[in-house]
Write a protein that holds these residues in place. Structure first.
Motif, PDB file in Angstrom:
ATOM      1  N   ARG A   1       0.823  -1.203   0.000  1.00  0.00           N
ATOM      2  CA  ARG A   1       0.000   0.000   0.000  1.00  0.00           C
ATOM      3  C   ARG A   1       0.860   1.256   0.000  1.00  0.00           C
ATOM      4  N   GLN A   2       1.944   1.228   0.771  1.00  0.00           N
ATOM      5  CA  GLN A   2       2.827   2.384   0.811  1.00  0.00           C
ATOM      6  C   GLN A   2       3.460   2.637  -0.561  1.00  0.00           C
ATOM      7  N   LEU A   3       3.885   1.567  -1.218  1.00  0.00           N
ATOM      8  CA  LEU A   3       4.479   1.726  -2.544  1.00  0.00           C
ATOM      9  C   LEU A   3       3.445   2.196  -3.554  1.00  0.00           C
ATOM     10  N   VAL A   4       2.216   1.723  -3.408  1.00  0.00           N
ATOM     11  CA  VAL A   4       1.146   2.187  -4.293  1.00  0.00           C
ATOM     12  C   VAL A   4       0.908   3.678  -4.093  1.00  0.00           C
ATOM     13  N   LEU A   5       0.944   4.130  -2.832  1.00  0.00           N
ATOM     14  CA  LEU A   5       0.777   5.553  -2.561  1.00  0.00           C
ATOM     15  C   LEU A   5       1.882   6.376  -3.204  1.00  0.00           C
ATOM     16  N   VAL A   6       3.119   5.888  -3.109  1.00  0.00           N
ATOM     17  CA  VAL A   6       4.241   6.596  -3.736  1.00  0.00           C
ATOM     18  C   VAL A   6       4.062   6.636  -5.246  1.00  0.00           C
ATOM     19  N   ALA A   7       3.635   5.512  -5.810  1.00  0.00           N
ATOM     20  CA  ALA A   7       3.418   5.451  -7.259  1.00  0.00           C
ATOM     21  C   ALA A   7       2.321   6.408  -7.699  1.00  0.00           C
ATOM     22  N   LEU A   8       1.232   6.457  -6.928  1.00  0.00           N
ATOM     23  CA  LEU A   8       0.142   7.380  -7.254  1.00  0.00           C
ATOM     24  C   LEU A   8       0.593   8.833  -7.135  1.00  0.00           C
ATOM     25  N   PHE A   9       1.352   9.103  -6.102  1.00  0.00           N
ATOM     26  CA  PHE A   9       1.882  10.458  -5.915  1.00  0.00           C
ATOM     27  C   PHE A   9       2.747  10.857  -7.109  1.00  0.00           C
ATOM     28  N   GLY A  10       3.620   9.928  -7.530  1.00  0.00           N
ATOM     29  CA  GLY A  10       4.472  10.199  -8.683  1.00  0.00           C
ATOM     30  C   GLY A  10       3.667  10.371  -9.957  1.00  0.00           C
ATOM     31  N   ALA A  11       2.631   9.545 -10.125  1.00  0.00           N
ATOM     32  CA  ALA A  11       1.818   9.629 -11.336  1.00  0.00           C
ATOM     33  C   ALA A  11       1.107  10.977 -11.430  1.00  0.00           C
ATOM     34  N   VAL A  12       0.611  11.463 -10.286  1.00  0.00           N
ATOM     35  CA  VAL A  12      -0.124  12.728 -10.293  1.00  0.00           C
ATOM     36  C   VAL A  12       0.802  13.910 -10.495  1.00  0.00           C
ATOM     37  N   PHE A  13       1.896  13.944  -9.703  1.00  0.00           N
ATOM     38  CA  PHE A  13       2.734  15.141  -9.695  1.00  0.00           C
ATOM     39  C   PHE A  13       3.855  15.118 -10.728  1.00  0.00           C
ATOM     40  N   VAL A  14       4.414  13.948 -11.018  1.00  0.00           N
ATOM     41  CA  VAL A  14       5.510  13.886 -11.986  1.00  0.00           C
ATOM     42  C   VAL A  14       4.983  13.859 -13.417  1.00  0.00           C
ATOM     43  N   VAL A  15       3.865  13.168 -13.609  1.00  0.00           N
ATOM     44  CA  VAL A  15       3.326  12.995 -14.971  1.00  0.00           C
ATOM     45  C   VAL A  15       2.050  13.821 -15.190  1.00  0.00           C
ATOM     46  N   GLY A  16       1.103  13.713 -14.274  1.00  0.00           N
ATOM     47  CA  GLY A  16      -0.213  14.297 -14.484  1.00  0.00           C
ATOM     48  C   GLY A  16      -0.213  15.806 -14.653  1.00  0.00           C
ATOM     49  N   LEU A  17       0.387  16.534 -13.707  1.00  0.00           N
ATOM     50  CA  LEU A  17       0.362  17.988 -13.783  1.00  0.00           C
ATOM     51  C   LEU A  17       1.105  18.548 -14.995  1.00  0.00           C
TER      52      LEU A  17
END
Length: 379
Positions: A15-31
């Motif tokens: 779950r922690q790794l999924v949270l990091v991945a989601l954070f990266g997806a939103v801020f590194v790629v999404g924005l």
């Protein structure tokens, strides 16, 4: 940790790794993608970049204070070292393009300095500036650690000492004799690595670099606190004397985590200065160091995620309120700190944990223990 406890922790790790991945997806790629498509303006992307750079600074503060229990009131010194290092490089990169057309920054001409000071010369090279931004704060922190932790200086005494050092550094940087711009600091940056800072593409690239490095800093910090070293750091926080009685070299561990936190602060300054366009002594002294403490306390210290949440939320609040109520911001900031101390000492992350526990208790109809919002270890 016994093997019997390993399987229950595996889903938590996932779950922690999924949270990091989601954070990266939103801020590194999404924005950045949303910015390129026109859904997010350049202004807001640049604003988020500043928040993410400051989140790296908060991560370092959480390592040294939240996990190790060492209150440092001088983290802004290391942030300033990183910002001034890259700022000096950008000033030299723009030399000859200023008002006077001289091969030295314009502020030196104002102070009748026509030859580049010797300590400025290495900063002509970007590699030197980047290395200095990260390694110089780590080295300075190591020296402070050697002089204090090995002499068993701890608690309030260490906090006061770092505050005094921050004040001394602030006084030094303010002086024109230091040839660092005095009270005006370094500003009027025109380019970095040959790319114009007025170009939206350059600012977008800086944002992506900042977001990616924040994810990397989060993973490194997570690896540290979940390792055996992390267990020792928490033992130092909880009962350092008992740890020393067991034969551990507590001073060595404290020097290590202090150096890591300083390197993260320097990295934050390195990323922050090009995107803000200025670095002044006001960002180096005692007050900004205290603000960093408030970010981490507000988000929830000893959690990593709380440091990120606190840095981003408080600085977002600053951006909103200073435009409307600039004189009230210091009072509001102080009020936030008082609220954290008196009402929710575990911060926003702790509040969320309590809310989940309350919801769980209502659903099951029985008592539910409130889990402390602290990272678990796998060592």
């Amino acid at each position: 940790m016994s093997a019997a406890l390993t399987p229950p922790l595996a889903p938590k790790r996932d779950r922690q790794l999924v949270l990091v991945a989601l954070f990266g997806a939103v801020f590194v790629v999404g924005l950045p993608v949303a910015n390129a498509l026109g859904f997010v303006s350049d202004y807001y992307l640049n604003l988020f970049a500043k928040y993410l750079a400051l989140a790296i600074l908060a991560l370092g503060m959480d390592l040294i204070w939240g996990y190790t229990g060492i209150l440092s009131l001088g983290q802004a010194i290391f942030f300033g070292m990183g910002a001034y290092s890259i700022g000096m490089h950008m000033m030299l990169e723009s030399s000859g393009k200023g008002v006077y057309g001289e091969p030295v920054p314009d502020f030196m001409i104002w102070n009748q300095v026509y030859q580049l000071p010797f300590f400025w010369k290495p900063y002509k090279y970007a590699v030197v500036a980047v290395a200095s931004a990260i390694l110089l704060p780590a080295l300075f922190a190591t020296v402070i650690g050697l002089l204090t932790f090995r002499r068993r200086l701890r608690g309030t005494y260490f906090a006061i000492l770092t505050q005094a050092i921050a004040f001394a550094v602030w006084l030094m940087v303010n002086r024109n004799e230091m040839k660092l711009g005095g009270t005006n600091g370094l500003t009027d940056f025109k380019s970095i690595l040959g790319f114009s800072l007025s170009s939206p593409a350059t600012l977008r690239a800086l944002y992506v670099a900042t977001a990616a490095l924040l994810v990397g800093a989060l993973l490194i910090s997570r690896a540290i606190v979940r390792s055996k070293t992390g267990l020792v750091l928490e033992a130092i926080r909880d009962n350092e004397r008992r740890l020393e009685f067991l034969g551990y070299n507590a001073a060595g561990f404290k020097i290590f985590v202090f150096a890591v936190s300083a390197a993260l602060a320097g990295l934050a300054g390195l990323l922050y200065a090009p995107q803000v366009g200025i670095i002044t002594p006001s960002q180096v002294g005692v007050l900004p160091s205290l603000e960093i403490v408030i970010w981490v306390a507000f988000g929830g210290r000893g959690t990593l995620w709380g440091a990120l949440l606190g840095a981003i939320s408080v600085n977002w609040l600053r951006s909103v309120l200073t435009g409307t109520y600039p004189r009230l911001w210091p009072i509001i900031l102080g009020g936030l700190f008082m609220a954290v101390i008196m009402l929710f000492p575990t911060g926003l992350v702790g509040l969320a944990a309590r809310a989940r526990a309350l919801v769980g208790r209502r659903r099951t109809g029985g008592p539910a223990a409130v889990a402390a919002p602290v990272e678990e270890h796998t060592a």
